[in-house]
Write an enzyme that holds these catalytic residues in place. Structure first.
Site, PDB file in Angstrom:
ATOM      1  N   ASP A  55       0.855  -1.179   0.000  1.00 59.06           N
ATOM      2  CA  ASP A  55       0.000   0.000   0.000  1.00 59.06           C
ATOM      3  C   ASP A  55       0.893   1.231   0.000  1.00 59.06           C
ATOM      4  OD1 ASP A  55       0.858   0.607   2.583  1.00 59.06           O
ATOM      5  OD2 ASP A  55      -0.810  -0.471   3.498  1.00 59.06           O
ATOM      6  N   TRP A 190     -26.488 -15.730 -33.436  1.00 65.19           N
ATOM      7  CA  TRP A 190     -26.553 -15.463 -34.867  1.00 65.19           C
ATOM      8  C   TRP A 190     -27.499 -14.287 -35.137  1.00 65.19           C
ATOM      9  CZ3 TRP A 190     -30.590 -15.911 -38.522  1.00 65.19           C
ATOM     10  CH2 TRP A 190     -30.178 -15.639 -39.843  1.00 65.19           C
ATOM     11  N   ASP A 358     -20.688 -13.839 -53.703  1.00 67.91           N
ATOM     12  CA  ASP A 358     -20.742 -14.602 -52.458  1.00 67.91           C
ATOM     13  C   ASP A 358     -20.939 -16.083 -52.768  1.00 67.91           C
ATOM     14  OD1 ASP A 358     -21.849 -15.329 -49.577  1.00 67.91           O
ATOM     15  OD2 ASP A 358     -21.118 -13.276 -49.411  1.00 67.91           O
ATOM     16  N   ASP A 470     -15.202 -17.431 -44.960  1.00 70.41           N
ATOM     17  CA  ASP A 470     -16.306 -17.711 -44.037  1.00 70.41           C
ATOM     18  C   ASP A 470     -16.027 -18.983 -43.223  1.00 70.41           C
ATOM     19  OD1 ASP A 470     -18.812 -17.428 -42.858  1.00 70.41           O
ATOM     20  OD2 ASP A 470     -19.850 -17.152 -44.766  1.00 70.41           O
ATOM     21  N   CYS A 518     -15.188 -13.779 -41.762  1.00 72.78           N
ATOM     22  CA  CYS A 518     -16.629 -13.937 -41.577  1.00 72.78           C
ATOM     23  C   CYS A 518     -16.862 -15.276 -40.906  1.00 72.78           C
ATOM     24  CB  CYS A 518     -17.314 -13.900 -42.944  1.00 72.78           C
ATOM     25  SG  CYS A 518     -19.090 -14.199 -42.896  1.00 72.78           S
ATOM     26  N   ASP A 540     -24.938 -11.132 -39.954  1.00 70.64           N
ATOM     27  CA  ASP A 540     -25.868 -11.404 -41.054  1.00 70.64           C
ATOM     28  C   ASP A 540     -27.141 -10.577 -40.903  1.00 70.64           C
ATOM     29  OD1 ASP A 540     -24.240 -13.150 -42.367  1.00 70.64           O
ATOM     30  OD2 ASP A 540     -25.225 -14.975 -41.653  1.00 70.64           O
TER      31      ASP A 540
HETATM   32  C1  GLA Z   1     -22.740 -16.816 -43.958  1.00 74.46           C
HETATM   33  C2  GLA Z   1     -22.291 -15.380 -44.110  1.00 74.46           C
HETATM   34  C3  GLA Z   1     -23.151 -14.686 -45.133  1.00 74.46           C
HETATM   35  C4  GLA Z   1     -23.098 -15.431 -46.438  1.00 74.46           C
HETATM   36  C5  GLA Z   1     -23.506 -16.877 -46.247  1.00 74.46           C
HETATM   37  C6  GLA Z   1     -23.283 -17.681 -47.513  1.00 74.46           C
HETATM   38  O1  GLA Z   1     -23.984 -16.878 -43.333  1.00 74.46           O
HETATM   39  O2  GLA Z   1     -22.316 -14.716 -42.889  1.00 74.46           O
HETATM   40  O3  GLA Z   1     -22.724 -13.360 -45.304  1.00 74.46           O
HETATM   41  O4  GLA Z   1     -21.793 -15.352 -46.966  1.00 74.46           O
HETATM   42  O5  GLA Z   1     -22.769 -17.485 -45.205  1.00 74.46           O
HETATM   43  O6  GLA Z   1     -23.627 -19.002 -47.375  1.00 74.46           O
END
Ligand code: GLA
Length: 726
Positions: A55, A190, A358, A470, A518, A540
């Site tokens: 202290d 999610w 995507d 992803d 991602c 998402d």
């Molecule tokens: C995940 C990603 C989305 C997209 C899907 C594709 O959920 O977060 O942005 O890319 O996959 O399947």
């Protein structure tokens, strides 16, 4: 400049950062390294007093070296806790030796202080001489910041293997106090990531963790501990972990008896659940960084420090991000060359600079039941490969990006048919699928090699500027039957190490390619992945109103530069909420702007408005992405307002929900401005800095001639850009 020094006589290390100090030292004649101080700069003699007496009472009288050794060990917590002896708190490390001994007896064995560029590093060795085990406690501070990075290197110089059953990155004792500690953290799920929440730390343990093999949507490895701080003021002790696999943060408060009071420490790193790591003789392992930050400027100050430090020392690039278009919400798996070409034309028309295809472009990928693992272009969708689409995208003046989910495989894929043993599994057990997919055992070097070569080949074949990487399910049944007896429990860490190594190799081989991290949205957001990707997909959930809360949580720890946010359709496909286009843009403009709507369904007027908003964003993006960010009000109250400041430029974003009784939210007070300076908006209005900071800036207009867009009675938003008048 950060400075680190070791007072040999007293046995005390002091790491003096921009304004925070971190102090620890040798106690009990070398049998322990004990923590002294983490907080404001206190000066050497106060630090010595704290070290000696625990202290400040005798802090003015310099203790003799002998007194140190006698006194200070009684009260001070361990700086790192290798399990063994009379240690009962959550350990930092547990080692098991080949002869059956399961505790460590470490002594101080040397130290090094080195400076490299703008960073100073301290390494302190603890050695268990009997078994040749050395634990090096490592600390690094960069000039100009109050972030201290900590990690540990464990080396086996013995003659037999050592098994680590736990090896955390750091132990952070919090200052002792009478009040309860509060901890802020980020939980979610999610489409509802990074929800900011707060709990009072109980006597006992409070654990945040992921056992899923990824950072996780549920909790983020970040915290901010305090005892009464606010957004604008007060002391905050914050920490963040650089790891993208299973992790844990343990907050432990122990009532240590009437004399000692209670003590709180935070320790964290790799999750030891189901994990162990065998170190052969001569082998070593290095834990991930667990960074700590002390701020006396409240949660806002702590966030700004995290942001600035990550831009300077974590993120691979600090140039403002291109405006991105992503086709996922527009097409889902129904990817065709004609459809993508049409979207690319429209994306270019509104000013996008990077066009990303995507999921759905590769062989057999018509839905989420097949195709993962077969990373070749689907000839049914792109008869001539991707070249002609890429050429078109370039002619339109944009860069080209592609989605991949490399660590996964669908059972219905050529890869899985050829290599059913490449996924995590236990013999004769179910292989649980999630989204119809299994996780590749990336801990296997052959799988990791295959993956590197596959992606390297893809990047070599096509002119790709950007990869969205992803990871859409957690690991389950983490077995590796071929490695039974050879420490298959290491998969939890080895998967992530190999993931990092693959991205690092790809970045080396293709230095111009940029990456987005991602994981079903924001399931893999942490300092580890952020040192390898330019940006992350935040969620998402693209509902611009929900996003305000998600982004508020994200911003506690991570910078706007890395926060990818898309403008999508209205009503929102996930939440059905209808929001004006300008609101959707303004929400996404708080980070790195992207567009992810089905542009083919937008009217000419909407496309024109979008083009104007993208153009406006380009005017402010440097300030938003590289500037200092102030959360002026909490998210989703009457008025949510954020401010960004970079040099002479100020950007204010505001959002509000339908209001009751026609109530107009008051002007919002800006911060960080020069009070003597005048600031001009783009429409020519001039404000005094002092007036903006004390009277405020009105974001919501008076109730005359309200239209849907200004959202007098509905959702509304505003962006105001101000520049200092020089
Ligand atoms: C995940 C990603 C989305 C997209 C899907 C594709 O959920 O977060 O942005 O890319 O996959 O399947």
């Amino acid at each position: 400049m950060s400075d680190a020094r070791f007072d040999k006589d007293a046995g005390i290390w002091t790491i003096a950062m921009r304004s925070a100090w971190y102090v620890f030292g040798i106690a009990d004649d070398g049998a322990a390294i004990r923590h002294v101080h983490w907080g404001p700069a206190i000066g050497d003699s106060a630090a010595a007093g704290l070290a000696a007496y625990g202290d400040g009472a005798n802090g003015l009288r310099q203790p003799s070296p002998g007194e140190h050794k006698r006194l200070w060990g009684m009260d001070a917590p361990d700086e790192y806790v290798p399990w063994g002896g009379l240690r009962y708190e959550e350990p930092s490390l547990k080692a098991e030796f080949a002869d059956g001994t399961r505790n460590t007896e470490c002594r101080y064995a040397g130290q090094r202080i080195t400076r490299e560029g703008d960073a100073v590093t301290v390494e302190v060795d603890l050695a268990d001489a009997r078994y040749g085990l050395t634990i090096s406690l490592c600390y690094r501070a960069h000039d100009g910041f109050d972030v201290l990075e900590r990690w540990v290197r464990v080396r086996n110089d013995g003659v037999a293997p050592v098994t680590l059953a736990q090896a955390l990155s750091a132990n952070w004792p919090l200052p002792r106090q009478d009040q309860d500690w509060q901890v802020r953290y980020l939980h979610g799920g999610w489409s509802a990531e990074t929800q900011l929440t707060e709990a009072a730390l109980p006597l006992g343990k409070f654990t945040l963790e992921s056992r899923r093999g990824l950072t996780s949507l549920n909790y983020n490895p970040w915290f901010a501990a305090h005892a009464g701080a606010s957004e604008d003021a007060g002391q905050v002790w914050s920490g963040a972990l650089a790891w993208s696999g299973s992790w844990k943060l343990v907050f432990e408060t122990t009532a240590a008896g009437p004399h000692a009071g209670k003590r709180t420490h935070v320790t964290g790193g790799w999750n030891d659940f189901d994990w162990s790591l065998r170190l052969a003789p001569g082998e070593e392992t290095t834990t991930p960084v667990f960074a700590g930050l002390y701020s006396d400027a409240g949660f806002g100050g702590a966030s700004r420090e995290w942001h600035a430090w990550q831009r300077a020392h974590v993120l691979p690039r600090t140039e403002p991000r291109p405006v991105l278009y992503n086709s996922w919400e527009a097409t889902s798996f129904a990817v065709t060359e004609a459809g993508q070409t049409r979207l690319a034309e429209l994306a270019a028309r509104i000013g996008a600079e990077l066009f990303v295809v995507d999921d759905g472009w590769f062989k057999g990928r018509h839905n989420d039941q097949a195709g993962l693992g077969d990373w070749t272009v689907d000839p049914a969708k792109f008869p001539d490969g991707l070249q002609s689409l890429i050429a078109r995208v370039r002619l339109l003046g944009m860069k080209f990006g592609l989605w991949v989910e490399p660590e996964m495989v669908n059972a219905d894929s050529d890869l899985y048919r050829a290599h059913p043993d490449w996924v995590y599994h236990f013999r004769d057990r179910t292989r649980s699928e999630r989204r119809n997919q299994l996780v590749l055992n990336l801990a296997r070097d052959d799988v990791a090699d295959w993956l590197y070569q596959t992606l390297h080949g893809l990047l070599g074949t096509y002119d790709i500027d950007f990869i969205k990487w992803d990871f859409n399910r957690p690991i389950s049944e983490p077995g590796w039957p071929d490695a039974v007896g050879d420490n298959p429990e290491r998969v939890w860490t080895q998967h992530v190490r190999n993931l990092y190594a693959i991205i690092d190799r790809l970045r080396d081989a293709h230095p111009a390619v940029e990456f987005e991290g991602c994981s079903s949205g924001g399931g893999r957001v942490d300092l580890g992945i952020l040192s390898r990707v330019e940006q992350v997909w935040t969620s998402d959930n693209t509902d611009a109103w929900d996003r305000l809360a998600i982004q508020e949580g994200f911003s506690q720890a991570y910078p706007a530069l890395a926060m990818m946010a898309w403008v999508t359709d209205s009503p929102n496909p996930l939440t059905s909420r209808e929001l004006p286009l300008s609101f959707r843009f303004h929400s996404a403009m708080a980070g790195s702007l992207g567009v992810g709507g089905d542009l083919a369904s937008w009217s000419e007027a909407e496309l024109d408005e979008a083009a104007a908003l993208v153009a406006a964003y380009k005017q402010v993006r440097r300030t938003v992405q590289l500037g200092t960010q102030y959360r002026l009000t909490p998210a989703r109250g009457k008025l949510t307002a954020w401010q960004y400041l970079l040099g002479d430029e100020v950007v204010v974003l505001g959002w509000w929900a339908p209001r009751h009784y026609g109530e107009i939210p008051p002007p919002v007070r800006l911060t960080g401005l020069d009070p003597a300076q005048r600031y001009q908006t783009t429409d020519g209005t001039i404000y005094h800095g002092a007036a903006l900071m004390n009277g405020g800036l009105r974001l919501v207009d008076e109730p005359a001639g309200a239209d849907g867009h200004n959202g007098l009675y509905g959702f509304g938003s505003r962006m105001i850009r101000l520049s200092a008048v020089r």
